[in-house]
Enzyme design. Structure first.
Site, mmCIF file in Angstrom:
data_model
loop_
_atom_site.group_PDB
_atom_site.id
_atom_site.type_symbol
_atom_site.label_atom_id
_atom_site.label_comp_id
_atom_site.label_asym_id
_atom_site.label_seq_id
_atom_site.Cartn_x
_atom_site.Cartn_y
_atom_site.Cartn_z
ATOM 1 C CG HIS A 190 49.679 37.358 86.210
ATOM 2 N ND1 HIS A 190 48.745 36.482 86.694
ATOM 3 C CD2 HIS A 190 49.377 38.562 86.756
ATOM 4 C CE1 HIS A 190 47.912 37.102 87.491
ATOM 5 N NE2 HIS A 190 48.266 38.375 87.550
ATOM 6 C CD GLU A 250 47.208 44.142 90.110
ATOM 7 O OE1 GLU A 250 47.281 45.321 89.693
ATOM 8 O OE2 GLU A 250 46.513 43.264 89.565
#
Length: 292
Positions: A82, A183
């Site tokens: 990202h 994550e």
């Protein structure tokens, strides 16, 4: 810990990314022209392209698809880290130690918030640059589009996926949100996801996987997911995708910790990927024997 359905191996020798420098103290990997596919011959060239009129990527995809056997499956995965999020910005301001010891454990500094962190202006521009990469690739016929999009449920990945792939011709924009792409979990408030209903309302084009809970039941304020645990999660993710997805070329939008865990599980070099970068890998899955 269960070993999973397949044994996974990152197959080197096809992308420049396979041989990039490793660790945090060297320049991070960036998006390369042509995805860094090495100009080389393949065993299938004589039959597929005897007149040498096909592109490098056409020959590579044909080669990969003809390596599959009953016990082996292959996927080309475009990995997107990202773009810069507000948590990344705060860490850059205070330093890694202060971030880990204090700021990562709270929601805000009173000016910016990083709970389920959004992209910064820089992060949005990084993601938009990936969209331009694909528009140029489509125009010039260089890199083939992925046929299936997978994304972490965290906001910075949902936004990055939208800026990267939404509105491209010849691609159905219907990303699938996978909890296991998120994550490394726990403690850090930037890694606590939003509710299912909020995600569904704000990203209606996205498909949400079955079993995705309304509240974030994975994140814990007092415990950080271990390296062994995130590696186990990655194995389950790969088992799911290699079992249920027949596409050869797919995309993951994820995080630095998840990408490093994927590299660990597959034996890829520990190359650190820059924010807003897209890198390729070829993964072979070999069916485990029952006695293993």
């Amino acid at each position: 810990m269960a070993k999973g359905t397949f044994a996974y191996k990152a197959v080197a020798g096809y992308f420049f990314h396979d041989e990039e420098e490793t660790g945090p103290n060297v320049p991070r990997a960036v998006t390369r022209s042509g995805m860094g596919l090495i100009n080389r011959a393949y065993d299938t060239d004589a039959a597929f392209d005897p007149e040498r009129k096909k592109t490098q990527w056409e020959r590579f995809v044909y080669f990969v698809e003809h390596q599959a056997r009953q016990e082996h499956r292959y996927k080309i995965i475009f990995l997107i880290r990202h773009g810069q999020g507000y948590h990344n910005l705060k860490e850059s301001q205070v330093g890694l130690r202060a971030w880990n010891d204090h700021w990562s454990l709270v929601d805000t500094d009173g000016v910016i918030s990083w709970t389920d962190a959004l992209l910064t202006g820089i992060g949005r521009e990084q993601a938009k640059a990936l969209g331009e990469f694909w528009r140029d690739s489509i125009k010039n016929g260089t890199v083939p589009l992925p046929r299936k999009l997978y994304t972490s449920p965290l906001m910075r990945c949902l936004e990055t996926t939208k800026f990267t792939y939404s509105g491209l011709p010849d691609l159905e924009f219907r990303p699938l949100i996978k909890e296991k792409l998120r994550e490394r979990n726990g403690e850090h408030t930037c890694d606590r996801r939003s509710t299912r209903s909020w995600i569904s309302s704000n990203f209606p084009e996205y498909e949400i996987e079955a079993g995705f809970t309304e509240e974030d039941e994975e994140w814990r304020p007092d415990r950080r997911e271990t390296a062994v645990e995130i590696a186990g999660r990655v194995r389950l993710l790969l088992d799911d995708i290699f079992t249920n997805d027949d596409e050869t070329i797919i995309s993951f939008t994820a995080h630095s910790g998840l990408i490093r865990a994927l590299y660990d599980v597959t034996g890829h070099r520990d190359v650190w990927v820059g924010a807003g970068a897209m890198v390729p890998m070829l993964i072979r899955a070999e069916k485990r024997r029952r006695e293993e």
